[in-house]
Enzyme design. Structure first.
Site, PDB file in Angstrom:
ATOM      1  N   LYS A 185       0.873  -1.189   0.000  1.00 53.70           N
ATOM      2  CA  LYS A 185       0.000   0.000   0.000  1.00 53.70           C
ATOM      3  C   LYS A 185       0.908   1.236   0.000  1.00 53.70           C
ATOM      4  O   LYS A 185       1.390   1.664   1.037  1.00 53.70           O
ATOM      5  CB  LYS A 185      -0.879  -0.024   1.265  1.00 53.70           C
ATOM      6  CG  LYS A 185      -2.231   0.639   1.120  1.00 53.70           C
ATOM      7  CD  LYS A 185      -2.203   2.095   0.708  1.00 53.70           C
ATOM      8  CE  LYS A 185      -1.949   3.031   1.862  1.00 53.70           C
ATOM      9  NZ  LYS A 185      -1.766   4.441   1.411  1.00 53.70           N
ATOM     10  N   GLU A 260       9.761   1.845  10.595  1.00 54.90           N
ATOM     11  CA  GLU A 260      10.828   2.800  10.303  1.00 54.90           C
ATOM     12  C   GLU A 260      10.171   4.164  10.286  1.00 54.90           C
ATOM     13  O   GLU A 260       9.422   4.491   9.361  1.00 54.90           O
ATOM     14  CB  GLU A 260      11.448   2.427   8.952  1.00 54.90           C
ATOM     15  CG  GLU A 260      12.880   2.867   8.835  1.00 54.90           C
ATOM     16  CD  GLU A 260      12.987   4.186   8.127  1.00 54.90           C
ATOM     17  OE1 GLU A 260      12.806   5.217   8.822  1.00 54.90           O
ATOM     18  OE2 GLU A 260      13.237   4.211   6.918  1.00 54.90           O
ATOM     19  N   CYS A 294      13.626  10.655   6.269  1.00 59.25           N
ATOM     20  CA  CYS A 294      13.452  10.364   7.692  1.00 59.25           C
ATOM     21  C   CYS A 294      14.765  10.530   8.444  1.00 59.25           C
ATOM     22  O   CYS A 294      14.771  10.868   9.615  1.00 59.25           O
ATOM     23  CB  CYS A 294      12.907   8.956   7.861  1.00 59.25           C
ATOM     24  SG  CYS A 294      13.866   7.757   6.982  1.00 59.25           S
ATOM     25  N   GLU A 393      10.212  16.746  13.993  1.00 57.60           N
ATOM     26  CA  GLU A 393      10.582  16.498  12.594  1.00 57.60           C
ATOM     27  C   GLU A 393       9.809  17.452  11.680  1.00 57.60           C
ATOM     28  O   GLU A 393       8.586  17.514  11.740  1.00 57.60           O
ATOM     29  CB  GLU A 393      10.229  15.052  12.238  1.00 57.60           C
ATOM     30  CG  GLU A 393      10.535  14.698  10.809  1.00 57.60           C
ATOM     31  CD  GLU A 393      10.313  13.222  10.502  1.00 57.60           C
ATOM     32  OE1 GLU A 393       9.195  12.720  10.748  1.00 57.60           O
ATOM     33  OE2 GLU A 393      11.252  12.578  10.019  1.00 57.60           O
TER      34      GLU A 393
HETATM   35  N1  LIG Z   1       9.859   8.466   8.182  1.00 63.12           N
HETATM   36  C1  LIG Z   1       9.516   8.697   6.953  1.00 63.12           C
HETATM   37  O1  LIG Z   1      10.124   8.183   6.024  1.00 63.12           O
HETATM   38  C2  LIG Z   1       8.334   9.538   6.679  1.00 63.12           C
HETATM   39  C3  LIG Z   1       7.847  10.420   7.600  1.00 63.12           C
HETATM   40  N2  LIG Z   1       6.780  11.179   7.303  1.00 63.12           N
HETATM   41  C4  LIG Z   1       6.305  12.138   8.299  1.00 63.12           C
HETATM   42  O2  LIG Z   1       4.913  12.035   8.346  1.00 63.12           O
HETATM   43  C5  LIG Z   1       4.306  13.288   8.159  1.00 63.12           C
HETATM   44  C6  LIG Z   1       2.964  13.110   7.506  1.00 63.12           C
HETATM   45  O3  LIG Z   1       3.078  12.520   6.236  1.00 63.12           O
HETATM   46  P1  LIG Z   1       2.026  11.425   5.795  1.00 63.12           P
HETATM   47  O4  LIG Z   1       2.111  11.203   4.342  1.00 63.12           O
HETATM   48  O5  LIG Z   1       0.684  11.790   6.341  1.00 63.12           O
HETATM   49  O6  LIG Z   1       2.648  10.154   6.517  1.00 63.12           O
HETATM   50  P2  LIG Z   1       1.960   8.861   7.079  1.00 63.12           P
HETATM   51  O7  LIG Z   1       2.874   8.229   8.051  1.00 63.12           O
HETATM   52  O8  LIG Z   1       0.591   9.123   7.554  1.00 63.12           O
HETATM   53  O9  LIG Z   1       1.867   7.962   5.764  1.00 63.12           O
HETATM   54  C7  LIG Z   1       2.698   6.872   5.463  1.00 63.12           C
HETATM   55  C8  LIG Z   1       1.867   5.721   4.925  1.00 63.12           C
HETATM   56  O10 LIG Z   1       0.958   5.267   5.924  1.00 63.12           O
HETATM   57  C9  LIG Z   1      -0.367   5.226   5.391  1.00 63.12           C
HETATM   58  N3  LIG Z   1      -1.308   5.441   6.493  1.00 63.12           N
HETATM   59  C10 LIG Z   1      -1.778   6.621   6.978  1.00 63.12           C
HETATM   60  N4  LIG Z   1      -2.634   6.409   8.003  1.00 63.12           N
HETATM   61  C11 LIG Z   1      -2.707   5.066   8.168  1.00 63.12           C
HETATM   62  C12 LIG Z   1      -3.410   4.216   9.063  1.00 63.12           C
HETATM   63  N5  LIG Z   1      -4.215   4.717  10.004  1.00 63.12           N
HETATM   64  N6  LIG Z   1      -3.238   2.882   8.970  1.00 63.12           N
HETATM   65  C13 LIG Z   1      -2.422   2.361   8.030  1.00 63.12           C
HETATM   66  N7  LIG Z   1      -1.740   3.110   7.140  1.00 63.12           N
HETATM   67  C14 LIG Z   1      -1.872   4.445   7.210  1.00 63.12           C
HETATM   68  C15 LIG Z   1      -0.348   6.296   4.336  1.00 63.12           C
HETATM   69  O11 LIG Z   1      -1.410   6.119   3.436  1.00 63.12           O
HETATM   70  C16 LIG Z   1       1.023   6.079   3.722  1.00 63.12           C
HETATM   71  O12 LIG Z   1       0.981   4.993   2.817  1.00 63.12           O
HETATM   72  C17 LIG Z   1       5.339  14.061   7.360  1.00 63.12           C
HETATM   73  O13 LIG Z   1       5.217  15.430   7.534  1.00 63.12           O
HETATM   74  C18 LIG Z   1       6.611  13.557   7.942  1.00 63.12           C
HETATM   75  O14 LIG Z   1       6.928  14.277   9.109  1.00 63.12           O
HETATM   76  C19 LIG Z   1       6.145  11.057   6.102  1.00 63.12           C
HETATM   77  C20 LIG Z   1       6.579  10.196   5.149  1.00 63.12           C
HETATM   78  C21 LIG Z   1       7.761   9.417   5.358  1.00 63.12           C
HETATM   79  N1  LIG Z   2      18.152   7.263   1.388  1.00 61.61           N
HETATM   80  C1  LIG Z   2      17.007   6.571   1.741  1.00 61.61           C
HETATM   81  C2  LIG Z   2      16.288   7.212   2.896  1.00 61.61           C
HETATM   82  C3  LIG Z   2      15.084   6.488   3.203  1.00 61.61           C
HETATM   83  C4  LIG Z   2      14.119   7.099   4.171  1.00 61.61           C
HETATM   84  O1  LIG Z   2      13.848   8.310   4.188  1.00 61.61           O
HETATM   85  O2  LIG Z   2      13.553   6.306   4.903  1.00 61.61           O
END
Ligand SMILES: NC(=O)C1=CN([C@@H]2O[C@H](COP(=O)(O)OP(=O)(O)OC[C@H]3O[C@@H](n4cnc5c(N)ncnc54)[C@H](O)[C@@H]3O)[C@@H](O)[C@H]2O)C=CC1
Ligand SMILES: NCCCC(=O)O
Ligand code: NA
Length: 503
Positions: A185, A260, A294, A393
């Site tokens: 997903k 992660e 991240c 973050e």
């Molecule tokens: N650690 C990382 O790599 C990431 C961190 N973020 C952080 O998250 C913040 C919000 O971004 P979002 O896109 O809203 O991230 P999110 O963590 O909500 O989304 C990531 C994934 O989880 C899914 N998701 C959302 N709610 C869910 C639920 N209740 N159950 C299962 N899956 C669910 C989303 O559809 C997406 O596929 C960003 O501002 C950033 O700070 C966002 C993306 C990546």
């Molecule tokens: N260079 C890959 C970083 C991946 C991540 O933001 O989780």
């Protein structure tokens, strides 16, 4: 030149399927704010179908087609996927750049990493055959024991938008190598390339149901996957808030999760560095991927002796970063992924200002770009450790700065966070770098660099950055279950109870 975005359906049981509720939602290019296509919106009805297809894939032909086929059989598919991805590298890179806003050169690099990751796990799948029945040495000669590594089963893979196809691959490749069947997903904010992965799987003839790809919203498609009773494991990359929700849902079924999550990673710059080299790594560590990583080293901790000169130099490097449409040649910073993220990043900057910090550089939309979710690379000074900008973050191109005078103080500042994903240390004194690496509370430490990532090395964090490790052999273990097989090999009876035949 922009590309036409292919129109796709959900990928279930090896074929394209319209969502049961027939809904779709638009894809927005964050550089132009234009709608460039649409994607299907899966709901729990589609999740049920995909999970059932994945179950069938595991048990088809008594498992011999996939789950208990040799690793070498699965490796062939992984290599075929890698080859097709490589063939389509330029096109996939463009689609990725148009969907999530990352500069084209970065997007193409990601796609190369995607192919490399499938190749790498093909090797590990083959290696798995030789590792079966590894003997366990026991203290009793009357027994012998060995270990079987078996696929965990049906796995749910929920991924974010910052590295849409690469983050999916970090999960899909090891899951398939292990012999699991998966439901991916991707993020609703950037799903195009994951749907193209579906097309690639169709073309290489991956057995139906082995990989199902459901685009859709988190609460509508991700949540039913996380709580599904027939899903055996969830692997997630994304925000800490969503990670916590997923863990709660999975806990109801005692379902293992690997998470992660977010970060607020430090970069410590000592006084003995080459200022330009250190400044470039500091900029790369925070502004690469438009600051949406991240592991971004978004807290600069610099020795007070060089702080002024270093930060001046850093501002100069930052001003040299080409900000443009990601498809424009030489682009090094594109827009953040969405209008929502744009507002969020600007709010972080205005809160920092209102809390008394100084916006030294950037902090606004670049003047030459009237459309798109662009934010200039931003450097914030006069920060205290209680400010939001130091603690939370941002997930955007925003760096905050503090100074230190002793190594101890630098470490204290670096570890002053609930997160524990990445950390970087820059110094010409390698003994010091080793010492500091041991003390940093993080799952990944970079010495004299920040962010380079290799699929052979473990990736993951501590504290609220999550747990479990992706990539490398650790990534494969995530999808394997360990079975102990112990045999009694003595001819003698066990002799614990009195034998009735002796009565
Ligand atoms: N650690 C990382 O790599 C990431 C961190 N973020 C952080 O998250 C913040 C919000 O971004 P979002 O896109 O809203 O991230 P999110 O963590 O909500 O989304 C990531 C994934 O989880 C899914 N998701 C959302 N709610 C869910 C639920 N209740 N159950 C299962 N899956 C669910 C989303 O559809 C997406 O596929 C960003 O501002 C950033 O700070 C966002 C993306 C990546
Ligand atoms: N260079 C890959 C970083 C991946 C991540 O933001 O989780
Ligand atoms: Na998008």
């Amino acid at each position: 030149m922009a590309l036409q975005v292919p129109s796709r359906q959900l990928f279930i049981d090896g074929e394209w399927r319209e969502p049961v509720l027939k809904n779709r939602f638009p894809i927005v290019n964050p550089a132009t704010e234009q709608i460039i296509g649409d994607i299907p919106a899966a709901t729990s009805e589609d999740v049920d179908l995909a999970v059932a297809a994945a179950r069938r894939a595991l048990s088809r032909n008594k498992g011999k087609d996939w789950a208990s086929a040799s690793g070498a059989v699965r490796a062939k598919y992984l290599r075929a996927i890698a080859a097709k991805i490589t063939e389509r590298k330029t096109e996939l890179g463009k689609l990725e750049a148009m969907d999530c806003g990352k500069p084209l050169d970065e997007a193409v690099w990601d796609i190369e990493d995607v192919a490399g990751c499938f190749e790498y796990y093909a090797d590990l799948a083959e290696g798995l055959d030789a590792k079966q029945k590894a003997p366990v040495s026991l203290p009793m000669e009357t027994f012998k024991s060995y270990v079987l590594k078996e696929p965990i089963g049906v796995v749910g893979l929920i991924t974010p938008w910052n590295y849409p196809l690469l983050m999916a691959t970090w999960k899909v490749a090891p899951a398939l190598a292990a012999g699991c069947a998966a439901i991916l997903k991707p993020s609703e904010l950037a799903s195009i390339t994951c749907l193209e992965l579906a097309e690639v799987c169709r073309e290489v003839g991956l057995p139906p149901g082995v990989l199902n790809i459901l685009t859709g919203l988190g609460p509508e498609a991700g949540a039913p996957l996380a709580s599904h009773p027939n899903v055996d494991k969830i692997a997630f990359t994304g925000s800490t808030t969503t990670g916590s929700k997923i863990m709660t849902a999975a806990a109801q079924m005692v379902k293992p999760v690997s998470l992660e999550l977010g970060g607020k990673s430090p970069i410590i710059v000592f006084e003995d560095v080459d200022l330009d080299k250190a400044a470039e790594w500091t900029a790369f560590g925070c502004f690469w991927t438009n600051g949406q990583i991240c592991s971004a080293t978004s807290r600069l901790i610099v020795h007070e002796k060089i702080a002024k000169e270093f930060v001046d130099r850093l501002v100069k490097w930052t001003k040299n970063i080409k900000i443009s449409d990601p498809l424009e040649e030489g682009c090094r910073l594109g827009p953040v992924v969405s209008g929502g993220q744009y507002e969020k990043v600007l709010k972080f900057i205005s809160t920092a200002k209102s809390e008394g910090a100084t916006i030294l550089s950037g902090g606004v939309r670049p003047e030459h770009l009237k459309k798109g979710f662009f934010v200039e690379p931003t450097i914030i000074t006069d920060v205290t450790t209680s400010m939001q900008i130091w603690r939370e973050e941002v997930f955007g191109p925003v760096l905050c700065v503090k100074t230190f005078s002793t190594e101890e103080e630098a470490l204290e500042l670096a570890n002053d966070t609930h997160y524990g994903l990445g950390a970087a240390v820059i110094s010409n004194d390698l003994e010091r770098c080793d010492r500091v690496s041991k003390e940093l509370q993080a799952g990944i430490v970079w010495i004299n660099c920040s962010q380079p990532c290799f699929c052979q090395a473990p990736w993951g964090g501590n504290k609220r950055s999550g747990f479990g490790r992706e990539l490398g052999e650790w990534g494969l273990e995530n999808y394997l279950s360990v079975k102990q097989v112990t045999q009694y090999i003595s001819d003698e009876p066990w002799g614990w109870y009195s034998s009735p035949s002796k009565l």
